[in-house]
Design a protein around this motif. Structure first.
Motif, mmCIF file in Angstrom:
data_model
loop_
_atom_site.group_PDB
_atom_site.id
_atom_site.type_symbol
_atom_site.label_atom_id
_atom_site.label_comp_id
_atom_site.label_asym_id
_atom_site.label_seq_id
_atom_site.Cartn_x
_atom_site.Cartn_y
_atom_site.Cartn_z
ATOM 1 N N GLU A 126 0.845 -1.197 0.000
ATOM 2 C CA GLU A 126 0.000 0.000 0.000
ATOM 3 C C GLU A 126 0.878 1.243 0.000
ATOM 4 O O GLU A 126 1.750 1.403 0.859
ATOM 5 C CB GLU A 126 -0.929 -0.007 1.215
ATOM 6 N N ILE A 127 0.629 2.093 -0.996
ATOM 7 C CA ILE A 127 1.383 3.336 -1.133
ATOM 8 C C ILE A 127 0.384 4.466 -1.342
ATOM 9 O O ILE A 127 -0.424 4.426 -2.285
ATOM 10 C CB ILE A 127 2.370 3.267 -2.314
ATOM 11 N N ASP A 128 0.452 5.461 -0.456
ATOM 12 C CA ASP A 128 -0.456 6.613 -0.541
ATOM 13 C C ASP A 128 -1.916 6.169 -0.589
ATOM 14 O O ASP A 128 -2.696 6.580 -1.468
ATOM 15 C CB ASP A 128 -0.118 7.472 -1.775
ATOM 16 N N SER A 129 -2.273 5.264 0.333
ATOM 17 C CA SER A 129 -3.653 4.761 0.497
ATOM 18 C C SER A 129 -4.169 4.008 -0.715
ATOM 19 O O SER A 129 -5.378 3.814 -0.864
ATOM 20 C CB SER A 129 -4.608 5.916 0.835
ATOM 21 N N ARG A 130 -3.292 3.574 -1.592
ATOM 22 C CA ARG A 130 -3.701 2.744 -2.733
ATOM 23 C C ARG A 130 -2.845 1.476 -2.751
ATOM 24 O O ARG A 130 -1.643 1.518 -2.462
ATOM 25 C CB ARG A 130 -3.536 3.493 -4.069
ATOM 26 N N LYS A 131 -3.483 0.393 -3.103
ATOM 27 C CA LYS A 131 -2.771 -0.873 -3.171
ATOM 28 C C LYS A 131 -2.030 -0.976 -4.499
ATOM 29 O O LYS A 131 -2.609 -0.724 -5.562
ATOM 30 C CB LYS A 131 -3.745 -2.043 -3.023
ATOM 31 N N ILE A 132 -0.759 -1.352 -4.404
ATOM 32 C CA ILE A 132 0.094 -1.484 -5.579
ATOM 33 C C ILE A 132 0.564 -2.935 -5.677
ATOM 34 O O ILE A 132 1.035 -3.505 -4.693
ATOM 35 C CB ILE A 132 1.309 -0.542 -5.511
ATOM 36 N N TYR A 133 0.415 -3.496 -6.876
ATOM 37 C CA TYR A 133 0.873 -4.859 -7.133
ATOM 38 C C TYR A 133 2.257 -4.780 -7.763
ATOM 39 O O TYR A 133 2.427 -4.212 -8.851
ATOM 40 C CB TYR A 133 -0.105 -5.568 -8.066
ATOM 41 N N LYS A 134 3.263 -5.321 -7.069
ATOM 42 C CA LYS A 134 4.631 -5.313 -7.574
ATOM 43 C C LYS A 134 5.023 -6.720 -8.000
ATOM 44 O O LYS A 134 4.780 -7.685 -7.266
ATOM 45 C CB LYS A 134 5.596 -4.815 -6.491
ATOM 46 N N MET A 135 5.658 -6.794 -9.160
ATOM 47 C CA MET A 135 6.076 -8.094 -9.673
ATOM 48 C C MET A 135 7.486 -7.989 -10.253
ATOM 49 O O MET A 135 7.797 -7.048 -11.001
ATOM 50 C CB MET A 135 5.101 -8.589 -10.743
ATOM 51 N N PHE A 136 8.323 -8.951 -9.897
ATOM 52 C CA PHE A 136 9.701 -9.027 -10.382
ATOM 53 C C PHE A 136 9.841 -10.302 -11.200
ATOM 54 O O PHE A 136 9.633 -11.403 -10.692
ATOM 55 C CB PHE A 136 10.682 -9.037 -9.206
ATOM 56 N N ILE A 137 10.194 -10.135 -12.499
ATOM 57 C CA ILE A 137 10.270 -11.264 -13.424
ATOM 58 C C ILE A 137 11.699 -11.360 -13.948
ATOM 59 O O ILE A 137 12.159 -10.487 -14.691
ATOM 60 C CB ILE A 137 9.290 -11.081 -14.596
ATOM 61 N N PRO A 138 12.435 -12.417 -13.563
ATOM 62 C CA PRO A 138 13.816 -12.573 -14.050
ATOM 63 C C PRO A 138 13.856 -12.835 -15.556
ATOM 64 O O PRO A 138 12.984 -13.507 -16.107
ATOM 65 C CB PRO A 138 14.329 -13.795 -13.267
ATOM 66 N N MET A 139 14.889 -12.291 -16.211
ATOM 67 C CA MET A 139 15.116 -12.522 -17.642
ATOM 68 C C MET A 139 16.293 -13.479 -17.817
ATOM 69 O O MET A 139 17.059 -13.736 -16.884
ATOM 70 C CB MET A 139 15.397 -11.191 -18.341
ATOM 71 N N ASP A 140 16.402 -13.979 -19.044
ATOM 72 C CA ASP A 140 17.483 -14.927 -19.333
ATOM 73 C C ASP A 140 18.859 -14.278 -19.238
ATOM 74 O O ASP A 140 19.855 -14.967 -18.973
ATOM 75 C CB ASP A 140 17.288 -15.526 -20.738
ATOM 76 N N ASN A 141 18.927 -12.966 -19.462
ATOM 77 C CA ASN A 141 20.230 -12.292 -19.448
ATOM 78 C C ASN A 141 20.641 -11.841 -18.041
ATOM 79 O O ASN A 141 21.602 -11.092 -17.891
ATOM 80 C CB ASN A 141 20.206 -11.083 -20.399
ATOM 81 N N GLY A 142 19.895 -12.269 -17.025
ATOM 82 C CA GLY A 142 20.241 -11.924 -15.658
ATOM 83 C C GLY A 142 19.565 -10.675 -15.144
ATOM 84 O O GLY A 142 19.632 -10.382 -13.941
ATOM 85 N N LYS A 143 18.929 -9.921 -16.031
ATOM 86 C CA LYS A 143 18.216 -8.722 -15.600
ATOM 87 C C LYS A 143 16.825 -9.100 -15.077
ATOM 88 O O LYS A 143 16.362 -10.229 -15.226
ATOM 89 C CB LYS A 143 18.085 -7.723 -16.764
ATOM 90 N N VAL A 144 16.167 -8.146 -14.454
ATOM 91 C CA VAL A 144 14.830 -8.359 -13.880
ATOM 92 C C VAL A 144 13.905 -7.258 -14.377
ATOM 93 O O VAL A 144 14.258 -6.067 -14.330
ATOM 94 C CB VAL A 144 14.871 -8.356 -12.331
ATOM 95 N N ILE A 145 12.740 -7.669 -14.854
ATOM 96 C CA ILE A 145 11.726 -6.690 -15.259
ATOM 97 C C ILE A 145 10.810 -6.438 -14.068
ATOM 98 O O ILE A 145 10.240 -7.372 -13.491
ATOM 99 C CB ILE A 145 10.912 -7.206 -16.460
ATOM 100 N N PHE A 146 10.694 -5.189 -13.716
ATOM 101 C CA PHE A 146 9.831 -4.786 -12.598
ATOM 102 C C PHE A 146 8.581 -4.122 -13.154
ATOM 103 O O PHE A 146 8.657 -3.230 -13.995
ATOM 104 C CB PHE A 146 10.570 -3.810 -11.676
ATOM 105 N N VAL A 147 7.433 -4.585 -12.672
ATOM 106 C CA VAL A 147 6.152 -4.019 -13.091
ATOM 107 C C VAL A 147 5.345 -3.687 -11.844
ATOM 108 O O VAL A 147 5.167 -4.543 -10.969
ATOM 109 C CB VAL A 147 5.359 -5.006 -13.980
ATOM 110 N N ALA A 148 4.878 -2.445 -11.756
ATOM 111 C CA ALA A 148 4.010 -2.021 -10.650
ATOM 112 C C ALA A 148 2.661 -1.623 -11.229
ATOM 113 O O ALA A 148 2.588 -0.758 -12.109
ATOM 114 C CB ALA A 148 4.633 -0.858 -9.886
ATOM 115 N N LEU A 149 1.603 -2.283 -10.762
ATOM 116 C CA LEU A 149 0.258 -2.030 -11.270
ATOM 117 C C LEU A 149 -0.620 -1.457 -10.157
ATOM 118 O O LEU A 149 -0.437 -1.754 -8.975
ATOM 119 C CB LEU A 149 -0.368 -3.329 -11.794
#
Length: 534
Positions: free
Chosen positions: A300-323
Motif C-alpha cells: 500500500e502506497i499513498d492509500s492505494r494498493k500497488i501490485y509489484k512483480m519481479f520477473i527474471p530474464m534470461d540475461n540476468g536482468k529483472v523486469i519490474f512491473v508495478a500495477l
C-alpha cells in the motif's frame, strides 16, 4: 393446555419452522455465494493481475530483444569499421617506437580517419599506462589502478599486448590482435557525457597497444528512440493500470560496488524508473541475484494498493512491473457486488413467492382443518371451499362428499331410531297390558283347574266307595283302575295348566323387560343423534 391450543401451537410452529428454514436457506446460499465469489474472484483477480504484469513484462522483454538485436547490428558495423581503422592506423605508425610517436601525429591521424581520438598504451612494470594520446587526460591513465588487477579489461589488454590468447567475455569484438568494447562512457574524462566505442589493437612487431575510439551516440540515440525506455514510456501511456515499469540489475543490488566499475558499465536501474522502491524490493532483488525466481506481492502506497512483480530474464536482468491493484479490482468488486445484490434479490423474491405459496396452501389446509373440527364437534352441515385445482381441492371435495354421506346416514339412522323408539314404547305398553292379563288369566285358570281337580277327586272317591260294595270283585278292580287313571289325568292337567300359565307369565315378563331395555336403547340412541347438527 387443551388439545385445540396444542394443535394451534403446532400449526404456528409449522409456519414458523417453514419461514425459519427458508431464511436459513436464504442466508446460507447468500453466504456461500459471497464466500465463493470472494475466493473465486480473488483468485481470478490475482490471475488477471499477474497476467497483465506478465504481458507487460513480455512486451518489454520483446522490445529489449529487438532493440538489442538492432543495436548489436549497429555495434557490429562499428566494430568492423574500427577494426579496419585500427589496422590502417597501425600500418601508418609502422615500426615507430613509442618515443618517435608524437601527440600531434596522433591528432593528425585521428582527423584523417575522422575518429574521436587515439591513445597509445604501453607496458610499465606490471601495469599498462597511456603514454601518448590526442587527449591529455588519457596520458598517464592506468588500467591497473583504475580497474584493478583482477579486472577482465586489464587482463584482456595485458594478454593482447603480450600476445597471449584472448577469450571473449564482455567485449563486443575479439580476435587474436583486436579487442573492441561495447559502447561506454569515457573512463578518463568523467565529466563528459558522450558515449564512445573503444578499440584496442596490437600490430605485429609493435610494443604498444593502439587504442582508438569514436563517438557512438548514434547507438545511444537509437536505443533511446526505439529501445526499452521508449517501450516502457509507451506502456505507461497506453496502460492506465501500469504505475511503473523498469528493467533492473539484481547483481548490483546484491553487490552495490558493481555500480562503481568502469567496465562493463553497471547500474541498478537499467531502463525505466524505479521510484516505488523500498527496502523489501531491494531484498527481493538481492535474493533474485542468488536464486532467480518470479516474485510478486501487494503493498500500500499513498492509500492505494500497488501490485509489484519481479520477473527474471534470461540475461540476468529483472523486469519490474508495478500495477494499480486498487483500480484493477474496482470493476471486479462492482461486478461482485452487483452479482451479490442480484443473487440476494433473486433469493428474496424466491423466499417471498415460496412464503406466499405456502401461506395459500396453509390457508386452504386451515379451511379443511376447520371443517374437520366442526365434524369432530358433530356439525355435519359444514362445507369447505378450496379454490383452484390440485390435491387440496380434491381433498376438500372428498371431505365435503364424506360429510354429505355421513349427514345422510345419520339422518336415516335418526329416522330409524325414532321408529324403533316408537315401536319400543308401543311394545312396552302392550307387554305391560299382556302381563297383567296373563297374570289374571293364569290365576283364574290355576284356581279353576285346581277346583276342578278337587271336584273330580271327590267324585271319584264317592264312586270308589260305592263300587267297593259291589259283589263282583273282578269288575270292581277294573273300574277302580280306570277311576285312578282319571284322577291322575285330572291332576296332570291341573299341573300342566299351572306350568303353562307360569311359563307364559315369565315369557311375557321377559318380553316386558326387553321392551324396556329396547326403549332405553332407542331413547339413548335418539338422544345421541340429536347431538349432531344435520
Amino acid at each position: 393446555m387443551t388439545k385445540v391450543e396444542d394443535r394451534k401451537e403446532r400449526k404456528n410452529t409449522l409456519r414458523q419452522q417453514f419461514v425459519f428454514r427458508m431464511l436459513i436457506v436464504l442466508l446460507t446460499i447468500s453466504g456461500l455465494s459471497a464466500v465463493f465469489q470472494y475466493y473465486y474472484l480473488g483468485n481470478q483477480i490475482d490471475h488477471n493481475v499477474k497476467g497483465e504484469a506478465i504481458k507487460i513484462a513480455y512486451s518489454i522483454e520483446q522490445g529489449i530483444h529487438e532493440t538489442n538485436s538492432a543495436s548489436r547490428a549497429i555495434e557490429n558495423q562499428l566494430d568492423l569499421r574500427l577494426k579496419v581503422i585500427a589496422q590502417r592506423v597501425s600500418d601508418r605508425l609502422g615500426t615507430k617506437t613509442i618515443d618517435n610517436i608524437t601527440n600531434e601525429e596522433l591528432k593528425a591521424i585521428s582527423e584523417e580517419f575522422d575518429i574521436a581520438g587515439i591513445t597509445i598504451f604501453a607496458q610499465q612494470e606490471d601495469d599498462i599506462v597511456g603514454v601518448k594520446s590526442t587527449a591529455p587526460s588519457d596520458i598517464g591513465f592506468s588500467f591497473k589502478k583504475t580497474l584493478g588487477p583482477e579486472n577482465e579489461a586489464f587482463i584482456g589488454i595485458s594478454n593482447l599486448l603480450n600476445g597471449k590468447e584472448i577469450t571473449q567475455s564482455t567485449e563486443s569484438y575479439v580476435d587474436q590482435n583486436t579487442i573492441i568494447l561495447y559502447t561506454t562512457q569515457s573512463g578518463s574524462n568523467q565529466d563528459e557525457t558522450s558515449l564512445y566505442k573503444y578499440a584496442y589493437y596490437h600490430g605485429e612487431g609493435q610494443d604498444y597497444v593502439i587504442n582508438l575510439y569514436i563517438e557512438a551516440n548514434e547507438v545511444y540515440q537509437f536505443t533511446q528512440k526505439v529501445g526499452p525506455n521508449n517501450w516502457i514510456e509507451k506502456v505507461l501511456k497506453t496502460n492506465s493500470l501500469a504505475k511503473e515499469v523498469a528493467v533492473l540489475d539484481p547483481n548490483v543490488y546484491a553487490d552495490p560496488s558493481l555500480a562503481e566499475k568502469l567496465y562493463p558499465p553497471l547500474q541498478k536501474v537499467v531502463y525505466g524508473e524505479f521510484n516505488l522502491a523500498d527496502r523489501k524490493d531491494e531484498d527481493i532483488l538481492a535474493s533474485i541475484a542468488k536464486e532467480p525466481k518470479e516474485t510478486a506481492y501487494i503493498t500500500e502506497i499513498d492509500s492505494r494498493k500497488i501490485y509489484k512483480m519481479f520477473i527474471p530474464m534470461d540475461n540476468g536482468k529483472v523486469i519490474f512491473v508495478a500495477l494499480d491493484y486498487t483500480a484493477m479490482i474496482l470493476p471486479v468488486k462492482k461486478i461482485s457486488t452487483f452479482l451479490l445484490i442480484t443473487s440476494f434479490i433473486s433469493l428474496l423474491a424466491m423466499f417471498i413467492l415460496s412464503t406466499q405459496f405456502f401461506n395459500s396452501i396453509y390457508k386452504n389446509i386451515q379451511v379443511i382443518i376447520s371443517q374437520i373440527k366442526k365434524l369432530e364437534l358433530g356439525d355435519f352441515t359444514s362445507r369447505s371451499e378450496v379454490k383452484g385445482k390440485g390435491e387440496l381441492a380434491d381433498l376438500s371435495a372428498s371431505t365435503n362428499h364424506m360429510t354429505e354421506t355421513l349427514n345422510k346416514v345419520l339422518r336415516e339412522t335418526t329416522k330409524e331410531a325414532s321408529k324403533v323408539q316408537r315401536m319400543s314404547l308401543g311394545l312396552k305398553e302392550e307387554a305391560d297390558e299382556s302381563v297383567e292379563k296373563v297374570y289374571d288369566l293364569s290365576i283364574d285358570l290355576t284356581s279353576k283347574a285346581r277346583e276342578d281337580a278337587y271336584n273330580i277327586s271327590d267324585f271319584l272317591e264317592l264312586v270308589e266307595e260305592k263300587i267297593k260294595n259291589l259283589p263282583n270283585k273282578d269288575d270292581i278292580e277294573h273300574i277302580l283302575l280306570k277311576t285312578e287313571e282319571i284322577r291322575q289325568i285330572s291332576d296332570n292337567r291341573s299341573e300342566s295348566t299351572t306350568d303353562i300359565t307360569i311359563t307364559l307369565f315369565d315369557l311375557l315378563k321377559s318380553l316386558q323387560n326387553q321392551s324396556d331395555e329396547l326403549s332405553e336403547i332407542s331413547s339413548k340412541l335418539f338422544e345421541n343423534m340429536y347431538k349432531f347438527k344435520l
